[in-house]
Design a protein around this motif. Sequence first.
Motif, PDB file in Angstrom:
ATOM      1  N   SER A 242       0.821  -1.206   0.000  1.00 42.16           N
ATOM      2  CA  SER A 242       0.000   0.000   0.000  1.00 42.16           C
ATOM      3  C   SER A 242       0.857   1.260   0.000  1.00 42.16           C
ATOM      4  CB  SER A 242      -0.931   0.005   1.208  1.00 42.16           C
ATOM      5  OG  SER A 242      -0.191   0.155   2.413  1.00 42.16           O
ATOM      6  N   TYR A 243       2.107   1.144   0.483  1.00 40.80           N
ATOM      7  CA  TYR A 243       2.991   2.301   0.494  1.00 40.80           C
ATOM      8  C   TYR A 243       3.457   2.683  -0.910  1.00 40.80           C
ATOM      9  CZ  TYR A 243       3.279   1.948   5.569  1.00 40.80           C
ATOM     10  OH  TYR A 243       2.984   1.922   6.906  1.00 40.80           O
ATOM     11  N   LYS A 244       3.106   1.872  -1.893  1.00 37.66           N
ATOM     12  CA  LYS A 244       3.399   2.269  -3.267  1.00 37.66           C
ATOM     13  C   LYS A 244       2.644   3.548  -3.623  1.00 37.66           C
ATOM     14  CE  LYS A 244       2.861  -0.938  -6.265  1.00 37.66           C
ATOM     15  NZ  LYS A 244       2.351  -2.126  -7.010  1.00 37.66           N
ATOM     16  N   LYS A 245       1.543   3.766  -2.921  1.00 38.67           N
ATOM     17  CA  LYS A 245       0.776   4.996  -3.094  1.00 38.67           C
ATOM     18  C   LYS A 245       1.103   5.917  -1.926  1.00 38.67           C
ATOM     19  CE  LYS A 245      -3.015   2.966  -5.732  1.00 38.67           C
ATOM     20  NZ  LYS A 245      -4.478   2.795  -5.848  1.00 38.67           N
ATOM     21  N   VAL A 246       1.795   6.997  -2.217  1.00 41.05           N
ATOM     22  CA  VAL A 246       2.211   7.960  -1.197  1.00 41.05           C
ATOM     23  C   VAL A 246       1.097   8.978  -1.022  1.00 41.05           C
ATOM     24  CG1 VAL A 246       3.954   9.631  -0.498  1.00 41.05           C
ATOM     25  CG2 VAL A 246       4.611   7.612  -1.837  1.00 41.05           C
ATOM     26  N   THR A 247       0.578   9.111   0.205  1.00 42.57           N
ATOM     27  CA  THR A 247      -0.528  10.029   0.482  1.00 42.57           C
ATOM     28  C   THR A 247      -0.104  11.077   1.510  1.00 42.57           C
ATOM     29  OG1 THR A 247      -1.379   8.554   2.201  1.00 42.57           O
ATOM     30  CG2 THR A 247      -2.248   8.274  -0.038  1.00 42.57           C
ATOM     31  N   ALA A 248      -0.865  12.163   1.577  1.00 42.27           N
ATOM     32  CA  ALA A 248      -0.581  13.249   2.522  1.00 42.27           C
ATOM     33  C   ALA A 248      -1.038  12.835   3.917  1.00 42.27           C
ATOM     34  CB  ALA A 248      -1.303  14.526   2.090  1.00 42.27           C
ATOM     35  N   PRO A 249      -0.166  12.973   4.915  1.00 40.44           N
ATOM     36  CA  PRO A 249      -0.563  12.585   6.280  1.00 40.44           C
ATOM     37  C   PRO A 249      -1.536  13.558   6.923  1.00 40.44           C
ATOM     38  CG  PRO A 249       1.648  13.521   6.282  1.00 40.44           C
ATOM     39  CD  PRO A 249       1.232  13.417   4.852  1.00 40.44           C
ATOM     40  N   PHE A 250      -1.564  14.798   6.469  1.00 34.16           N
ATOM     41  CA  PHE A 250      -2.494  15.795   6.996  1.00 34.16           C
ATOM     42  C   PHE A 250      -2.673  16.891   5.951  1.00 34.16           C
ATOM     43  CE2 PHE A 250       1.779  16.547   8.673  1.00 34.16           C
ATOM     44  CZ  PHE A 250       2.065  17.787   8.151  1.00 34.16           C
ATOM     45  N   ALA A 251      -3.661  17.723   6.162  1.00 33.40           N
ATOM     46  CA  ALA A 251      -3.914  18.823   5.225  1.00 33.40           C
ATOM     47  C   ALA A 251      -2.845  19.898   5.389  1.00 33.40           C
ATOM     48  CB  ALA A 251      -5.292  19.415   5.470  1.00 33.40           C
ATOM     49  N   GLY A 252      -2.317  20.379   4.279  1.00 32.59           N
ATOM     50  CA  GLY A 252      -1.283  21.404   4.347  1.00 32.59           C
ATOM     51  C   GLY A 252      -0.836  21.839   2.975  1.00 32.59           C
ATOM     52  N   VAL A 253       0.353  22.391   2.924  1.00 35.73           N
ATOM     53  CA  VAL A 253       0.930  22.918   1.686  1.00 35.73           C
ATOM     54  C   VAL A 253       2.237  22.185   1.424  1.00 35.73           C
ATOM     55  CG1 VAL A 253       1.851  24.959   0.529  1.00 35.73           C
ATOM     56  CG2 VAL A 253      -0.145  25.164   2.017  1.00 35.73           C
ATOM     57  N   ILE A 254       2.431  21.767   0.185  1.00 35.22           N
ATOM     58  CA  ILE A 254       3.688  21.126  -0.201  1.00 35.22           C
ATOM     59  C   ILE A 254       4.770  22.207  -0.296  1.00 35.22           C
ATOM     60  CG2 ILE A 254       4.857  19.771  -1.954  1.00 35.22           C
ATOM     61  CD1 ILE A 254       2.738  18.224  -0.473  1.00 35.22           C
ATOM     62  N   THR A 255       5.783  22.079   0.523  1.00 32.86           N
ATOM     63  CA  THR A 255       6.876  23.067   0.513  1.00 32.86           C
ATOM     64  C   THR A 255       8.118  22.570  -0.198  1.00 32.86           C
ATOM     65  OG1 THR A 255       7.678  22.270   2.665  1.00 32.86           O
ATOM     66  CG2 THR A 255       6.056  24.064   2.684  1.00 32.86           C
ATOM     67  N   ALA A 256       8.186  21.270  -0.510  1.00 34.25           N
ATOM     68  CA  ALA A 256       9.349  20.735  -1.229  1.00 34.25           C
ATOM     69  C   ALA A 256       8.948  19.447  -1.936  1.00 34.25           C
ATOM     70  CB  ALA A 256      10.510  20.473  -0.278  1.00 34.25           C
ATOM     71  N   ARG A 257       9.438  19.306  -3.174  1.00 39.34           N
ATOM     72  CA  ARG A 257       9.312  18.046  -3.925  1.00 39.34           C
ATOM     73  C   ARG A 257      10.709  17.674  -4.382  1.00 39.34           C
ATOM     74  NH1 ARG A 257       9.312  16.752  -9.213  1.00 39.34           N
ATOM     75  NH2 ARG A 257       9.153  18.929  -9.860  1.00 39.34           N
ATOM     76  N   ASN A 258      11.151  16.466  -3.986  1.00 35.79           N
ATOM     77  CA  ASN A 258      12.547  16.095  -4.187  1.00 35.79           C
ATOM     78  C   ASN A 258      12.756  14.986  -5.207  1.00 35.79           C
ATOM     79  OD1 ASN A 258      13.338  17.904  -2.108  1.00 35.79           O
ATOM     80  ND2 ASN A 258      12.770  16.390  -0.580  1.00 35.79           N
ATOM     81  N   VAL A 259      11.720  14.575  -5.926  1.00 36.83           N
ATOM     82  CA  VAL A 259      11.863  13.456  -6.863  1.00 36.83           C
ATOM     83  C   VAL A 259      11.179  13.790  -8.178  1.00 36.83           C
ATOM     84  CG1 VAL A 259      12.100  11.644  -5.139  1.00 36.83           C
ATOM     85  CG2 VAL A 259       9.825  12.398  -5.823  1.00 36.83           C
ATOM     86  N   ASN A 260      11.576  13.005  -9.211  1.00 36.36           N
ATOM     87  CA  ASN A 260      10.956  13.082 -10.518  1.00 36.36           C
ATOM     88  C   ASN A 260      10.530  11.692 -10.956  1.00 36.36           C
ATOM     89  OD1 ASN A 260      10.841  15.777 -11.306  1.00 36.36           O
ATOM     90  ND2 ASN A 260      12.993  15.798 -11.918  1.00 36.36           N
ATOM     91  N   THR A 261       9.742  11.617 -11.992  1.00 32.96           N
ATOM     92  CA  THR A 261       9.292  10.338 -12.530  1.00 32.96           C
ATOM     93  C   THR A 261      10.489   9.507 -12.986  1.00 32.96           C
ATOM     94  OG1 THR A 261       7.219  11.341 -13.257  1.00 32.96           O
ATOM     95  CG2 THR A 261       7.849   9.249 -14.286  1.00 32.96           C
ATOM     96  N   GLY A 262      10.488   8.223 -12.615  1.00 34.23           N
ATOM     97  CA  GLY A 262      11.545   7.302 -13.023  1.00 34.23           C
ATOM     98  C   GLY A 262      12.687   7.186 -12.045  1.00 34.23           C
ATOM     99  N   VAL A 263      12.747   8.018 -11.028  1.00 33.19           N
ATOM    100  CA  VAL A 263      13.857   7.945 -10.084  1.00 33.19           C
ATOM    101  C   VAL A 263      13.703   6.713  -9.209  1.00 33.19           C
ATOM    102  CG1 VAL A 263      12.750   9.313  -8.268  1.00 33.19           C
ATOM    103  CG2 VAL A 263      15.233   9.281  -8.463  1.00 33.19           C
ATOM    104  N   LEU A 264      14.825   6.091  -8.850  1.00 39.09           N
ATOM    105  CA  LEU A 264      14.814   4.910  -8.002  1.00 39.09           C
ATOM    106  C   LEU A 264      14.607   5.337  -6.555  1.00 39.09           C
ATOM    107  CD1 LEU A 264      15.207   1.886  -7.529  1.00 39.09           C
ATOM    108  CD2 LEU A 264      17.680   2.328  -7.348  1.00 39.09           C
TER     109      LEU A 264
END
Length: 449
Positions: A242-264
Amino acid sequence: MDSQHRPSPDSEQQKTSKKHRRGIGGIGWAVLGAVFFASLLAIGILPRLSQKSELQAAVKEASTVPSVNVIAPRRATGATKVELPGNVVALNQTTIYARSTGYLRRWYADIGDRVQAGQLLAEIDSPDTDQQVLQAKAEVVQAQANVSQTRANLAKSVSDLKQARANLLIARQSWERWQVLVKEGAVPQQDADTKYATYQANLASVEAAQNTINSDSANIKAAQANAYASQANFQRNTVLQSYKKVTAPFAGVITARNVNTGVLISAGNGNTSNTSNTNTSNSSLYTIAAYDNLKVNVSVPQSLSQSLQTGQTAQITVRELPQRVFTGKVVRTSNAIDPTTRTLLTQLEVHNSDATLRPGMYANVRFAINRTNPPFVVPDSVLVVNGGGTQVATVTKDHTVHYQKVAVGRDYGTEVEITSGLTGNESLIATPTVDETEGLRVQPVAETK
């Protein structure tokens, strides 16, 4: 005739005596007058001479003892407003890591996006985890089949035990009957011994069947434990899947995204990157912060720490929003003074439903404080800072200079607070100089405003 007109000796003597008394009286009155006028002169001049002497002595003393302007410290008001710098931080902020190993199939949220609790942020392609789930499921099925088989064996053992007990009962009755016949001489002893052997064989069969039941019961417990373990392993792998689907633990604002499609993605790797264009292994996917409620951290000076109370409100402003005043409430303190800064870390909570405030902002926090023991306030010109620390020059009762060490609190610009070192009865030199040394005799002059 001559004898009639000649004066007598007695009359001449009387005349001479009267002349003599008149002459002595005039001189005496003159002397007395002179003495009287001299006394009056002495009475008027001597005090003036004394006053002049004292005046000259005072002038001489004044010319040798310097005069200094002195002021008295005043007590500050109990109610005061304190403005301190604060740091705005998110009430709830976390970094999201991957719990499943694989390649990032797709991401759905970027920096600045507002997300809800449970919202899908990214998907990870993890074939290894899928195979582990299938294998764990097969192990569960196998374990459950093993439990069913052991239960069937136990049922057969119970049936065998019942049969053995029935055979044992028949053999015992036969042996007892043949014992009676032997006593009567109807049958030989050998036949009775044969019946006894049959009875003993059936007794052994009952004991063997009972042991088989005990063994089958133990096998059932082991099979059930194995089934529970297999089921737990299956559930664990299912959760990891189920962790293959990453979900938000609480309501908020995304302040950083550190990955792109295809990254290991490596679960629990801990190697993070702050760039969004990385193609390397990275377990840090997102950073999310809740903006509805924010915290403001303030370092309150030790002198004011006792005046703060949990639940107290404060006004919060930021320079970028001059027209907005936010209300914060003290929710907690560290309950310990930082030995380096001598401040108390105080945390306020402020509502930010419209997301106007942002974490990381510099804020001004204004407290309204009622001090039970307000400090003294003096002009900053009375302070003397040297190798002995911060001091003030006081004039003692015998008009000598004495330097008193003090502790300085808030600085108002032209005035400062004195938190310790003064009693309020001191006469402070308004502008001390290097000439006013310790023990110097001076003439204090009260400064008028």
